[in-house]
Design a protein around this motif. Sequence first.
Motif, PDB file in Angstrom:
ATOM      1  N   LEU A 131       0.837  -1.196   0.000  1.00 27.35           N
ATOM      2  CA  LEU A 131       0.000   0.000   0.000  1.00 27.35           C
ATOM      3  C   LEU A 131       0.873   1.248   0.000  1.00 27.35           C
ATOM      4  CD1 LEU A 131      -2.446  -1.125   2.838  1.00 27.35           C
ATOM      5  CD2 LEU A 131      -2.975  -1.092   0.395  1.00 27.35           C
TER       6      LEU A 131
ATOM      7  N   GLU B 130       0.275   6.822   2.341  1.00 23.98           N
ATOM      8  CA  GLU B 130      -0.943   7.578   2.652  1.00 23.98           C
ATOM      9  C   GLU B 130      -2.113   6.641   2.923  1.00 23.98           C
ATOM     10  OE1 GLU B 130      -3.895  10.962   0.633  1.00 23.98           O
ATOM     11  OE2 GLU B 130      -2.109  10.252  -0.434  1.00 23.98           O
ATOM     12  N   ASN B 131      -2.301   5.650   2.068  1.00 23.49           N
ATOM     13  CA  ASN B 131      -3.403   4.705   2.268  1.00 23.49           C
ATOM     14  C   ASN B 131      -3.216   3.891   3.540  1.00 23.49           C
ATOM     15  OD1 ASN B 131      -4.585   5.592  -0.063  1.00 23.49           O
ATOM     16  ND2 ASN B 131      -4.130   3.768  -1.276  1.00 23.49           N
TER      17      ASN B 131
ATOM     18  N   LYS C  14      -4.173   6.010   6.558  1.00 31.26           N
ATOM     19  CA  LYS C  14      -5.622   6.187   6.693  1.00 31.26           C
ATOM     20  C   LYS C  14      -6.295   4.917   7.211  1.00 31.26           C
ATOM     21  CE  LYS C  14      -6.235   9.803   3.197  1.00 31.26           C
ATOM     22  NZ  LYS C  14      -6.847  10.168   1.894  1.00 31.26           N
TER      23      LYS C  14
ATOM     24  N   LEU D 234     -12.755   2.969  -2.307  1.00 34.17           N
ATOM     25  CA  LEU D 234     -11.453   2.610  -2.870  1.00 34.17           C
ATOM     26  C   LEU D 234     -11.548   2.753  -4.385  1.00 34.17           C
ATOM     27  CD1 LEU D 234     -10.897  -0.701  -0.834  1.00 34.17           C
ATOM     28  CD2 LEU D 234     -10.461   1.664  -0.110  1.00 34.17           C
TER      29      LEU D 234
ATOM     30  N   LYS E 196      -7.523  -3.311  -4.030  1.00 30.10           N
ATOM     31  CA  LYS E 196      -8.757  -2.798  -3.427  1.00 30.10           C
ATOM     32  C   LYS E 196      -9.532  -3.911  -2.719  1.00 30.10           C
ATOM     33  CE  LYS E 196     -10.243  -0.864  -7.300  1.00 30.10           C
ATOM     34  NZ  LYS E 196      -9.060  -1.017  -8.184  1.00 30.10           N
TER      35      LYS E 196
ATOM     36  N   THR F  94      -7.746  -5.147   0.330  1.00 28.36           N
ATOM     37  CA  THR F  94      -7.838  -4.198   1.444  1.00 28.36           C
ATOM     38  C   THR F  94      -9.099  -4.435   2.261  1.00 28.36           C
ATOM     39  OG1 THR F  94      -6.560  -2.501   0.276  1.00 28.36           O
ATOM     40  CG2 THR F  94      -8.021  -1.755   2.043  1.00 28.36           C
TER      41      THR F  94
ATOM     42  N   LEU G  99      -9.684   6.365  -0.873  1.00 26.22           N
ATOM     43  CA  LEU G  99      -8.314   5.888  -1.031  1.00 26.22           C
ATOM     44  C   LEU G  99      -8.058   5.581  -2.503  1.00 26.22           C
ATOM     45  CD1 LEU G  99      -8.872   5.517   2.019  1.00 26.22           C
ATOM     46  CD2 LEU G  99      -7.450   3.466   1.944  1.00 26.22           C
ATOM     47  N   ARG G 100      -7.014   6.199  -3.028  1.00 28.20           N
ATOM     48  CA  ARG G 100      -6.678   6.010  -4.438  1.00 28.20           C
ATOM     49  C   ARG G 100      -5.605   4.926  -4.581  1.00 28.20           C
ATOM     50  NH1 ARG G 100      -6.920   8.697  -9.330  1.00 28.20           N
ATOM     51  NH2 ARG G 100      -5.157   8.303 -10.718  1.00 28.20           N
ATOM     52  N   TYR G 101      -5.814   4.026  -5.534  1.00 26.57           N
ATOM     53  CA  TYR G 101      -4.876   2.934  -5.792  1.00 26.57           C
ATOM     54  C   TYR G 101      -4.274   3.112  -7.185  1.00 26.57           C
ATOM     55  CZ  TYR G 101      -6.512   0.561  -1.622  1.00 26.57           C
ATOM     56  OH  TYR G 101      -6.799   0.233  -0.315  1.00 26.57           O
TER      57      TYR G 101
END
Length: 332
Positions: free
Chosen positions: A22, A25-26, A29, A56, A64, A67, A177-179
């Motif tokens: 990950l 940042e993710n 969070k 996500l 995603k 997670t 959350l950006r992947y």
Amino acid sequence: MSFHKTTLKTKTKVLSLDELYLSEENRAKLNQLIEEFNYQSALKEFDIPIDNKILLHGHTGCGKTATAHALGLALNKKVVVLNLGGFVSSRLGETGKNLSEVFRQASNDRAILFIDEFDFLGKIRDYNSEDSGEMQRLVNTFIQQIDNLSHHAILVCATNHLDIIDSALLRRFQLRLRYDLPNQVGLNDYYDSLLSKYPDHLNKIERVYGISYAEAKDLVLQQIKANIIQYEKNKKHLVFDYGMLEAINEKLENLGVSIENSKHEIEGFHKDYTVQHQAIAKKSTEDKIEGNLYEVLGDQLIKLDQLLSTNYKRVLSTTTSGKEAWVYISKY
């Protein structure tokens, strides 16, 4: 309702958050979210709500789904999976009722409701303009269910197409959350991790970049499988012949196998003279059969299996001189 059997499922074997690749940042969070649930009672004293609605979004194959399941593992919560593409009915009114039931179940179970293909709502809206009224009612149902979700439950939605999701729905998510695709350093770490479980003679692969973690894993497995097969093809084996190979001697020569001239014995077998050239395993070590040893490569051994599969099965044994060899004995 019967649709639950096909659209809802619980995944049991998952990776922990520590095992996932990950962004910092993710990860921060998600760790914050876990701590909010762990200290929920302390936050409640100050009337501070916890963040339990997470979106996500980003490139497919970047973690995603993993997670959502890792969150379930970290919080000891059941994860209920709903694939929206397979859930939305052509009769949108029924879909709204079914959706309410799914949210009710998640709230009652204090579970994580993971909705995949969340952008499917936007796709239906675009492709079926004649049903725009029903579609808007379904979106409103989603909004209502999200707003009424128990604070003990968690909603996690995943999408590869953030831009087509209704803005009213997007506003309901406290966390987004950006992947992204991993960079070269991230992929090298991932490749190293995947390859570490294989011995050195098998873990040589051609690394590819600019792809997702899921694509990298598929690439590694494909190349590792090819390496294993090639290694097995070139691996040398000994085959013990007590006369049963005479009938296919010409085929053996075509296979290019070599033979040791010295005689060997294997204990625990005896010849069954009621069936020509077939040995039967016996428990008594007094039973012995005499024969020669052939040296074959792995791919030649597979061909021998194919030639002899009708009447014989292959078992591993050891000669009296201590050499490990395959023996073809009767199937019956």
